[in-house]
Scaffold this motif. Sequence first.
Motif, PDB file in Angstrom:
ATOM      1  N   ALA A  54      15.088   8.106  21.098  1.00 27.20           N
ATOM      2  CA  ALA A  54      15.367   7.479  19.800  1.00 27.20           C
ATOM      3  C   ALA A  54      14.463   6.276  19.579  1.00 27.20           C
ATOM      4  O   ALA A  54      13.966   6.057  18.464  1.00 27.20           O
ATOM      5  N   GLU A  55      14.210   5.505  20.630  1.00 32.30           N
ATOM      6  CA  GLU A  55      13.318   4.350  20.506  1.00 32.30           C
ATOM      7  C   GLU A  55      11.897   4.800  20.175  1.00 32.30           C
ATOM      8  O   GLU A  55      11.228   4.212  19.326  1.00 32.30           O
ATOM      9  N   LEU A  56      11.430   5.870  20.825  1.00 27.52           N
ATOM     10  CA  LEU A  56      10.096   6.391  20.526  1.00 27.52           C
ATOM     11  C   LEU A  56      10.016   6.827  19.072  1.00 27.52           C
ATOM     12  O   LEU A  56       9.048   6.509  18.375  1.00 27.52           O
ATOM     13  N   MET A  57      11.017   7.562  18.597  1.00 21.93           N
ATOM     14  CA  MET A  57      10.997   8.038  17.221  1.00 21.93           C
ATOM     15  C   MET A  57      10.983   6.874  16.240  1.00 21.93           C
ATOM     16  O   MET A  57      10.303   6.927  15.216  1.00 21.93           O
ATOM     17  N   THR A  58      11.678   5.804  16.556  1.00 21.98           N
ATOM     18  CA  THR A  58      11.668   4.612  15.706  1.00 21.98           C
ATOM     19  C   THR A  58      10.275   4.000  15.659  1.00 21.98           C
ATOM     20  O   THR A  58       9.775   3.651  14.587  1.00 21.98           O
ATOM     21  N   VAL A  59       9.633   3.890  16.815  1.00 24.72           N
ATOM     22  CA  VAL A  59       8.282   3.326  16.884  1.00 24.72           C
ATOM     23  C   VAL A  59       7.313   4.195  16.090  1.00 24.72           C
ATOM     24  O   VAL A  59       6.525   3.692  15.282  1.00 24.72           O
ATOM     25  N   LEU A  60       7.347   5.518  16.313  1.00 26.92           N
ATOM     26  CA  LEU A  60       6.432   6.417  15.607  1.00 26.92           C
ATOM     27  C   LEU A  60       6.665   6.384  14.099  1.00 26.92           C
ATOM     28  O   LEU A  60       5.705   6.384  13.325  1.00 26.92           O
ATOM     29  N   ASP A  61       7.913   6.348  13.706  1.00 22.80           N
ATOM     30  CA  ASP A  61       8.235   6.283  12.284  1.00 22.80           C
ATOM     31  C   ASP A  61       7.709   4.989  11.660  1.00 22.80           C
ATOM     32  O   ASP A  61       7.148   5.001  10.570  1.00 22.80           O
ATOM     33  N   HIS A  62       7.873   3.899  12.380  1.00 25.17           N
ATOM     34  CA  HIS A  62       7.432   2.596  11.890  1.00 25.17           C
ATOM     35  C   HIS A  62       5.900   2.502  11.795  1.00 25.17           C
ATOM     36  O   HIS A  62       5.369   1.876  10.874  1.00 25.17           O
ATOM     37  N   GLU A  63       5.205   3.116  12.735  1.00 23.12           N
ATOM     38  CA  GLU A  63       3.739   3.022  12.808  1.00 23.12           C
ATOM     39  C   GLU A  63       3.020   4.193  12.137  1.00 23.12           C
ATOM     40  O   GLU A  63       1.795   4.261  12.138  1.00 23.12           O
ATOM     41  N   LYS A  64       3.779   5.104  11.560  1.00 19.72           N
ATOM     42  CA  LYS A  64       3.216   6.339  10.999  1.00 19.72           C
ATOM     43  C   LYS A  64       2.044   6.101  10.047  1.00 19.72           C
ATOM     44  O   LYS A  64       0.976   6.689  10.198  1.00 19.72           O
ATOM     45  N   GLN A  65       2.222   5.238   9.096  1.00 21.29           N
ATOM     46  CA  GLN A  65       1.175   5.011   8.103  1.00 21.29           C
ATOM     47  C   GLN A  65      -0.031   4.289   8.714  1.00 21.29           C
ATOM     48  O   GLN A  65      -1.171   4.679   8.503  1.00 21.29           O
ATOM     49  N   ARG A  66       0.222   3.257   9.485  1.00 21.05           N
ATOM     50  CA  ARG A  66      -0.869   2.463  10.064  1.00 21.05           C
ATOM     51  C   ARG A  66      -1.741   3.288  11.007  1.00 21.05           C
ATOM     52  O   ARG A  66      -2.960   3.121  11.032  1.00 21.05           O
ATOM     53  N   LEU A  67      -1.129   4.191  11.773  1.00 21.61           N
ATOM     54  CA  LEU A  67      -1.875   4.992  12.737  1.00 21.61           C
ATOM     55  C   LEU A  67      -2.395   6.299  12.148  1.00 21.61           C
ATOM     56  O   LEU A  67      -3.140   7.021  12.803  1.00 21.61           O
ATOM     57  N   GLY A  68      -1.991   6.612  10.937  1.00 17.49           N
ATOM     58  CA  GLY A  68      -2.423   7.870  10.325  1.00 17.49           C
ATOM     59  C   GLY A  68      -1.790   9.079  10.992  1.00 17.49           C
ATOM     60  O   GLY A  68      -2.421  10.119  11.135  1.00 17.49           O
ATOM     61  N   ILE A  69      -0.534   8.937  11.393  1.00 14.60           N
ATOM     62  CA  ILE A  69       0.168  10.045  12.030  1.00 14.60           C
ATOM     63  C   ILE A  69       0.489  11.095  10.973  1.00 14.60           C
ATOM     64  O   ILE A  69       1.124  10.807   9.973  1.00 14.60           O
ATOM     65  N   ARG A  70       0.012  12.318  11.221  1.00 13.16           N
ATOM     66  CA  ARG A  70       0.251  13.408  10.285  1.00 13.16           C
ATOM     67  C   ARG A  70       1.545  14.141  10.601  1.00 13.16           C
ATOM     68  O   ARG A  70       2.231  14.596   9.713  1.00 13.16           O
TER      69      ARG A  70
END
Length: 77
Positions: A54-70
């Motif tokens: 859950a912590e990982l998903m929160t981090v990825l969700d938060h950083e999605k735009q900045r990192l360009g996560i598709r």
Amino acid sequence: MSMDRCRVFGVWMEPRNIHLLTSIIEAYEGLGVVTTEDPRLAHVRIAVAPGCEAELMTVLDHEKQRLGIRSFAQSVP
């Protein structure tokens, strides 16, 4: 005795941001380990410590735009 196993997530993102993602995940000590599967396609794997999904998903969700996560999803073992 059963041992907890880490879960593996696949992430597809902007290639130039792989190093930044690795640094972010490493900053959360014990959260997970990032491995680059294909640098040209910018596909990485994140092995996540048990109980930290859950912590990982929160981090990825938060950083999605900045990192360009598709996209990101749990991999099948």
